[in-house]
Motif scaffolding. Structure first.
Motif, PDB file in Angstrom:
ATOM      1  N   GLN A 118     -50.365  34.941  60.027  1.00  0.00           N
ATOM      2  CA  GLN A 118     -50.969  35.978  59.199  1.00  0.00           C
ATOM      3  C   GLN A 118     -49.918  36.633  58.311  1.00  0.00           C
ATOM      4  OE1 GLN A 118     -54.098  38.725  60.694  1.00  0.00           O
ATOM      5  NE2 GLN A 118     -52.646  40.355  60.239  1.00  0.00           N
ATOM      6  N   LEU A 119     -50.296  36.870  57.076  1.00  0.00           N
ATOM      7  CA  LEU A 119     -49.491  37.630  56.124  1.00  0.00           C
ATOM      8  C   LEU A 119     -50.308  38.835  55.674  1.00  0.00           C
ATOM      9  CD1 LEU A 119     -47.337  38.319  54.018  1.00  0.00           C
ATOM     10  CD2 LEU A 119     -48.338  36.546  52.531  1.00  0.00           C
ATOM     11  N   THR A 120     -49.792  40.036  55.932  1.00  0.00           N
ATOM     12  CA  THR A 120     -50.424  41.272  55.483  1.00  0.00           C
ATOM     13  C   THR A 120     -49.644  41.813  54.295  1.00  0.00           C
ATOM     14  OG1 THR A 120     -51.175  41.790  57.719  1.00  0.00           O
ATOM     15  CG2 THR A 120     -51.143  43.599  56.135  1.00  0.00           C
ATOM     16  N   ILE A 121     -50.337  42.100  53.205  1.00  0.00           N
ATOM     17  CA  ILE A 121     -49.725  42.584  51.968  1.00  0.00           C
ATOM     18  C   ILE A 121     -50.157  44.030  51.752  1.00  0.00           C
ATOM     19  CG2 ILE A 121     -49.509  42.236  49.483  1.00  0.00           C
ATOM     20  CD1 ILE A 121     -50.418  39.312  50.022  1.00  0.00           C
ATOM     21  N   ILE A 122     -49.213  44.942  51.776  1.00  0.00           N
ATOM     22  CA  ILE A 122     -49.479  46.360  51.527  1.00  0.00           C
ATOM     23  C   ILE A 122     -48.830  46.711  50.196  1.00  0.00           C
ATOM     24  CG2 ILE A 122     -49.224  48.719  52.378  1.00  0.00           C
ATOM     25  CD1 ILE A 122     -48.782  47.526  55.172  1.00  0.00           C
ATOM     26  N   LYS A 123     -49.644  47.059  49.212  1.00  0.00           N
ATOM     27  CA  LYS A 123     -49.110  47.423  47.897  1.00  0.00           C
ATOM     28  C   LYS A 123     -48.820  48.912  47.859  1.00  0.00           C
ATOM     29  CE  LYS A 123     -51.771  43.834  45.542  1.00  0.00           C
ATOM     30  NZ  LYS A 123     -52.832  43.571  44.547  1.00  0.00           N
ATOM     31  N   GLY A 124     -47.660  49.268  47.359  1.00  0.00           N
ATOM     32  CA  GLY A 124     -47.271  50.667  47.314  1.00  0.00           C
ATOM     33  C   GLY A 124     -46.868  51.163  48.692  1.00  0.00           C
ATOM     34  N   ASN A 125     -46.645  52.470  48.795  1.00  0.00           N
ATOM     35  CA  ASN A 125     -46.203  53.097  50.043  1.00  0.00           C
ATOM     36  C   ASN A 125     -47.403  53.759  50.706  1.00  0.00           C
ATOM     37  OD1 ASN A 125     -44.526  54.221  52.054  1.00  0.00           O
ATOM     38  ND2 ASN A 125     -44.346  56.106  50.872  1.00  0.00           N
ATOM     39  N   ARG A 126     -47.972  53.125  51.736  1.00  0.00           N
ATOM     40  CA  ARG A 126     -49.207  53.601  52.337  1.00  0.00           C
ATOM     41  C   ARG A 126     -49.067  53.925  53.816  1.00  0.00           C
ATOM     42  NH1 ARG A 126     -52.925  52.188  48.280  1.00  0.00           N
ATOM     43  NH2 ARG A 126     -54.649  52.931  49.568  1.00  0.00           N
ATOM     44  N   SER A 127     -47.882  53.719  54.380  1.00  0.00           N
ATOM     45  CA  SER A 127     -47.660  54.020  55.785  1.00  0.00           C
ATOM     46  C   SER A 127     -46.176  54.264  56.007  1.00  0.00           C
ATOM     47  CB  SER A 127     -48.141  52.858  56.664  1.00  0.00           C
ATOM     48  OG  SER A 127     -47.858  53.104  58.021  1.00  0.00           O
ATOM     49  N   VAL A 128     -45.846  55.074  57.020  1.00  0.00           N
ATOM     50  CA  VAL A 128     -44.441  55.387  57.305  1.00  0.00           C
ATOM     51  C   VAL A 128     -43.902  54.594  58.490  1.00  0.00           C
ATOM     52  CG1 VAL A 128     -44.649  57.717  56.369  1.00  0.00           C
ATOM     53  CG2 VAL A 128     -45.027  57.336  58.826  1.00  0.00           C
ATOM     54  N   ILE A 129     -44.704  53.722  59.091  1.00  0.00           N
ATOM     55  CA  ILE A 129     -44.283  53.098  60.350  1.00  0.00           C
ATOM     56  C   ILE A 129     -43.474  51.819  60.159  1.00  0.00           C
ATOM     57  CG2 ILE A 129     -46.323  54.064  61.471  1.00  0.00           C
ATOM     58  CD1 ILE A 129     -47.469  51.239  61.618  1.00  0.00           C
ATOM     59  N   TYR A 130     -43.369  51.318  58.916  1.00  0.00           N
ATOM     60  CA  TYR A 130     -42.682  50.051  58.699  1.00  0.00           C
ATOM     61  C   TYR A 130     -41.256  50.208  58.183  1.00  0.00           C
ATOM     62  CZ  TYR A 130     -47.412  48.329  59.231  1.00  0.00           C
ATOM     63  OH  TYR A 130     -48.674  48.068  59.727  1.00  0.00           O
ATOM     64  N   GLY A 131     -40.714  51.392  58.238  1.00  0.00           N
ATOM     65  CA  GLY A 131     -39.338  51.600  57.819  1.00  0.00           C
ATOM     66  C   GLY A 131     -39.248  52.442  56.565  1.00  0.00           C
ATOM     67  N   ALA A 132     -38.007  52.795  56.220  1.00  0.00           N
ATOM     68  CA  ALA A 132     -37.772  53.588  55.014  1.00  0.00           C
ATOM     69  C   ALA A 132     -38.015  52.736  53.771  1.00  0.00           C
ATOM     70  CB  ALA A 132     -36.350  54.119  55.022  1.00  0.00           C
ATOM     71  N   GLY A 133     -38.189  53.385  52.636  1.00  0.00           N
ATOM     72  CA  GLY A 133     -38.359  52.662  51.386  1.00  0.00           C
ATOM     73  C   GLY A 133     -39.736  52.050  51.283  1.00  0.00           C
ATOM     74  N   GLY A 134     -39.777  50.779  50.893  1.00  0.00           N
ATOM     75  CA  GLY A 134     -41.069  50.123  50.700  1.00  0.00           C
ATOM     76  C   GLY A 134     -41.862  50.727  49.574  1.00  0.00           C
ATOM     77  N   SER A 135     -41.181  51.234  48.543  1.00  0.00           N
ATOM     78  CA  SER A 135     -41.888  51.879  47.442  1.00  0.00           C
ATOM     79  C   SER A 135     -42.798  50.906  46.706  1.00  0.00           C
ATOM     80  CB  SER A 135     -40.888  52.502  46.468  1.00  0.00           C
ATOM     81  OG  SER A 135     -39.969  51.522  45.988  1.00  0.00           O
ATOM     82  N   GLY A 136     -42.372  49.650  46.576  1.00  0.00           N
ATOM     83  CA  GLY A 136     -43.208  48.660  45.915  1.00  0.00           C
ATOM     84  C   GLY A 136     -44.276  48.089  46.814  1.00  0.00           C
ATOM     85  N   GLY A 137     -43.979  48.010  48.112  1.00  0.00           N
ATOM     86  CA  GLY A 137     -44.943  47.467  49.050  1.00  0.00           C
ATOM     87  C   GLY A 137     -44.271  46.921  50.287  1.00  0.00           C
ATOM     88  N   THR A 138     -45.084  46.380  51.180  1.00  0.00           N
ATOM     89  CA  THR A 138     -44.615  45.828  52.449  1.00  0.00           C
ATOM     90  C   THR A 138     -45.293  44.494  52.688  1.00  0.00           C
ATOM     91  OG1 THR A 138     -44.233  48.028  53.388  1.00  0.00           O
ATOM     92  CG2 THR A 138     -44.498  46.211  54.941  1.00  0.00           C
ATOM     93  N   LEU A 139     -44.521  43.511  53.148  1.00  0.00           N
ATOM     94  CA  LEU A 139     -45.027  42.189  53.503  1.00  0.00           C
ATOM     95  C   LEU A 139     -44.753  41.960  54.979  1.00  0.00           C
ATOM     96  CD1 LEU A 139     -43.615  40.167  50.468  1.00  0.00           C
ATOM     97  CD2 LEU A 139     -45.870  41.211  50.674  1.00  0.00           C
ATOM     98  N   LEU A 140     -45.815  41.678  55.741  1.00  0.00           N
ATOM     99  CA  LEU A 140     -45.698  41.491  57.180  1.00  0.00           C
ATOM    100  C   LEU A 140     -46.131  40.069  57.530  1.00  0.00           C
ATOM    101  CD1 LEU A 140     -47.413  44.827  58.299  1.00  0.00           C
ATOM    102  CD2 LEU A 140     -44.965  44.417  57.989  1.00  0.00           C
ATOM    103  N   PHE A 141     -45.165  39.204  57.870  1.00  0.00           N
ATOM    104  CA  PHE A 141     -45.439  37.855  58.342  1.00  0.00           C
ATOM    105  C   PHE A 141     -45.469  37.892  59.866  1.00  0.00           C
ATOM    106  CE2 PHE A 141     -43.563  37.342  54.180  1.00  0.00           C
ATOM    107  CZ  PHE A 141     -44.273  36.303  53.613  1.00  0.00           C
ATOM    108  N   GLU A 142     -46.553  37.371  60.457  1.00  0.00           N
ATOM    109  CA  GLU A 142     -46.722  37.521  61.893  1.00  0.00           C
ATOM    110  C   GLU A 142     -47.160  36.226  62.558  1.00  0.00           C
ATOM    111  OE1 GLU A 142     -48.423  41.701  62.958  1.00  0.00           O
ATOM    112  OE2 GLU A 142     -49.369  41.087  61.073  1.00  0.00           O
ATOM    113  N   HIS A 143     -46.608  35.996  63.769  1.00  0.00           N
ATOM    114  CA  HIS A 143     -47.124  34.985  64.674  1.00  0.00           C
ATOM    115  C   HIS A 143     -48.149  35.659  65.585  1.00  0.00           C
ATOM    116  CE1 HIS A 143     -43.023  33.185  63.871  1.00  0.00           C
ATOM    117  NE2 HIS A 143     -43.839  32.193  63.568  1.00  0.00           N
ATOM    118  N   LYS A 144     -49.298  35.055  65.748  1.00  0.00           N
ATOM    119  CA  LYS A 144     -50.315  35.591  66.631  1.00  0.00           C
ATOM    120  C   LYS A 144     -50.300  34.843  67.970  1.00  0.00           C
ATOM    121  CE  LYS A 144     -51.958  38.655  63.821  1.00  0.00           C
ATOM    122  NZ  LYS A 144     -51.778  40.096  64.104  1.00  0.00           N
TER     123      LYS A 144
END
Length: 671
Positions: A118-144
């Motif tokens: 799974q790849l989760t794409i978060i555009k912009g800064n919408r959560s504080v739990i994934y680390g500092a920064g991430g002003s452009g967005g966050t990409l989460l690649f995951e093994h299930k």
């Protein structure tokens, strides 16, 4: 119906992303609405695909996302005009930072896509739990965790071929176990020659790549789950049209440990994750191809990047309130040297520059986030985090250069009047969100945030001086402060879906690269980014569906246009699916980009229109055959964000072109 703000919503954009990838990976885009169930997400996915070489290229097919091409590997993702460490990119909770100062190896180059679920794409800064920064967005690649039903093993084998570059790839994935414990092994290999553009020009893009990994997980009891994983990626003889050197080899290794506890009294659950990633890299201008024809020897730059980190994340559900809180830590050490008169025998004879002089950067943060269900129509989010950033260059006083007297501190002093010293800064990040259910099908979502992005190793400490020019980081550079607002409306019905987003990002102390005579330097300025994203899909009949997407981003600073900003882009897809057969066509069109930054853009870029065709056949439930034609009309084109050709035989900046017409084939067998 309870709604959840900004967690993992599937939109028409995400459907479009899945329609154009060659992976069994589930792509989920965060845009505001989470009312769609898991089953609805899976029902909406297309099984059609096209070939992509790494995770950065995969992201091109998502609305509002671009990717820089430098050759055949190492695509740098760009979300809403932001890239590099303006994005948080995580693989199963781990950060990997590339080891090349010239960005041959962005983090996505070390993400073997066939191996992730799974790849989760978060555009912009919408959560504080994934680390500092991430002003452009966050990409989460995951093994299930694999789900075993009527047998204790699962697996798949895939093969692929692409003409023009004569690319070949193969992958294998095997999981075995039961409901309490499992093991998983996987690997893939890729090989490619140089491709030709539509005019028949050969583009330096050849590479050989391989990856492997294993995961083991077990329920220790009803409350404790433990998981260990290890992955490795190797790159060999990678050609780059968009860099001044090529890469004879790169090796990456990542190890992770995850402990999940549930059913507690003080908290409902928590997760503790630890990771270590190491990257070793070499670039030169003579091993892969001789780019210094007048010299027997040339230049070489060995480099490394080591990252360690940890995160503790707890969850607590209390009536209408859901809390997430914890702390995280990340430390990255980078080193890079440039040698002149380097020999093919592996001897480096003269140290010209200490490009990354023992750079040590750390971030430690504490955070808390609350989702509060105000009523059946409204949900609020409040998030805050405090981060401390520390940085230093431990080799800044070490001499280099022809006379052995130039140090990185000499370059810093000459450029900025300062030298490297221990840097420490504490900053605050905030997220405020509101989701309002307008109807049973439509959700209005707005998000306001503040995030802080510290300078990376290059912006702060690069120290390269050779051949009459210099590239010098600013040890005293301030961190970027992003204040963002985005507004989204999402609507989902039985036969159609659409979403529309407008966003605005005001940046204080934007870190800007600029040229002064023969030097490339960095400074703080004020900037703004803004734009729109619109997409939709509709079932025209039981067998025919259509999707459309439109995105536009504009970036400006006090000194002019921001660079590496994609122009207005539109995508249209028409898909047919019946029984075991599926086929579709994709049209990609962009306008001319004349808003350019002369420092990092290779001039203006003409607009283009490209037509792709793809098809799929499943003769058996476990067997899928796919074929397609990319760039059907053999259009000569390049994305504006593609790197400039820096081959010494062609000193004029020429943007790296995309491939001409090419045919691709893929087969995948699951068992």
């Amino acid at each position: 119906m309870k709604i959840r703000i900004l967690i993992a919503a599937m939109s028409a954009v995400a459907v479009q992303a899945l329609a154009t990838t060659d992976l069994p990976i589930e792509v989920v885009e965060v845009i505001g609405d989470n009312t769609m169930t898991k089953e609805q997400q899976l029902d909406s996915q297309s099984t059609l695909s096209k070939p992509v070489q790494d995770a950065g290229e995969l992201l091109r097919s998502v609305n509002g996302v671009a990717a820089t091409r430098r050759g055949g590997r190492g695509f740098e993702p760009i979300i809403r005009g932001q890239s590099q460490n303006q994005l948080n990119i995580m693989t199963d909770g781990a950060y990997t930072f590339g080891a090349c100062p010239g960005r041959m190896d962005p983090p996505t180059a070390y993400t073997a896509m066939d191996n992730f679920d799974q790849l989760t794409i978060i555009k912009g800064n919408r959560s504080v739990i994934y680390g500092a920064g991430g002003s452009g967005g966050t990409l989460l690649f995951e093994h299930k965790r694999p789900e075993f039903k009527d047998k204790n093993y699962l697996g798949s084998i895939g093969l692929g071929y692409t003409s023009s570059s004569e690319s070949q790839d193969g992958s294998a994935n095997l999981a075995f176990g039961n409901k309490r414990a499992f093991g998983r092994v996987f690997g893939d290999v890729k090989s490619s020659d140089n491709y030709e553009d539509a005019d028949g020009n050969v583009t330096a893009s050849s590479f050989d790549s391989s990856s492997y990994g294993l995961i083991a997980g077990s329920d220790l009891n009803n409350q404790h789950y433990l998981q260990l994983s290890f992955e490795g990626v190797s790159e060999d003889d990678v050609w780059f049209a968009g860099n001044g050197m090529d890469s004879p080899w790169t090796d990456s290794e990542t190890a992770r440990l995850k402990w999940v506890y549930s059913g507690g009294t003080l908290v409902d659950s928590f997760e503790l994750s630890l990771y270590q990633s190491n990257v070793d890299h070499l670039m030169d201008n003579y091993s892969v191809r001789n780019r210094m024809p007048m010299n027997e020897n040339g230049m070489a730059a060995p480099s490394s990047s080591d990252t360690q980190g940890a995160r503790w994340l707890a969850n607590l559900q209390n009536g209408k309130a859901e809390w997430r809180f914890g702390l995280d830590h990340r430390a990255n050490d980078r080193s890079a040297e440039l040698y002149m008169d380097a020999g093919k025998d592996g001897n480096y004879n003269m140290l010209a520059s200490i490009m990354w002089p023992g750079v040590e950067q750390q971030q430690t943060g504490i955070f808390a986030e609350l989702d509060y269900q105000l009523n059946d129509q409204d949900l609020l989010r409040f998030g805050s985090r405090v981060d401390q950033f520390d940085a230093n260059a431990t080799r800044a006083d070490e001499p280099a250069g022809m006379m052995g007297s130039a140090t990185p501190n000499t370059l810093y002093q000459n450029a900025y009047g300062v030298t490297a010293s221990d840097q420490s800064d504490t900053d605050l990040g905030l997220v405020l969100g509101w989701d309002h259910k307008l109807s049973s099908k439509t959700v209005f979502s707005t998000n306001v945030s503040r995030s802080v992005r510290a300078a990376d190793a290059t912006e702060q400490f690069i120290a390269r001086s050779a051949m009459g020019s210099s590239w010098v980081g600013n040890p005293d550079i301030a961190a970027e402060k992003h204040q963002q607002l985005d507004i989204t409306v999402v609507s989902r019905g039985e036969t159609q879906r659409w979403s529309a987003t407008v966003f605005w990002d005001k940046v204080n102390d934007y870190i800007e690269r600029y040229n002064l005579e023969t030097a490339t330097l960095y400074r703080n300025t004020d900037a703004k980014l803004y734009g729109i994203e619109v997409d939709g899909s509709r079932h025209l009949s039981d067998t025919l569906s259509a999707t459309a997407a439109l995105s536009y981003t504009r970036g400006e600073s006090d000194n002019g246009d921001l660079g590496q900003i994609a122009p207005l882009e539109a995508r249209f897809n028409l898909d047919y699916q019946r029984d075991q057969w599926a086929a579709g066509a994709e049209l990609v069109a962009t306008t001319k980009q004349d808003k350019v930054n002369p420092v990092i853009d290779a001039g203006e870029t003409d607009g283009f229109t490209v037509l792709n065709f793809y098809s799929s056949w499943e003769p058996l439930k476990s067997l899928r055959l796919q074929a397609g034609i990319e760039n059907l009309l053999d259009e000569m084109y390049a994305y504006h964000v593609n790197a400039a050709n820096s081959d010494p035989f062609n000193p004029d900046p020429v943007r790296v072109n995309e491939p001409g017409r090419r045919i691709w084939l893929k087969v995948r067998y699951a068992f």
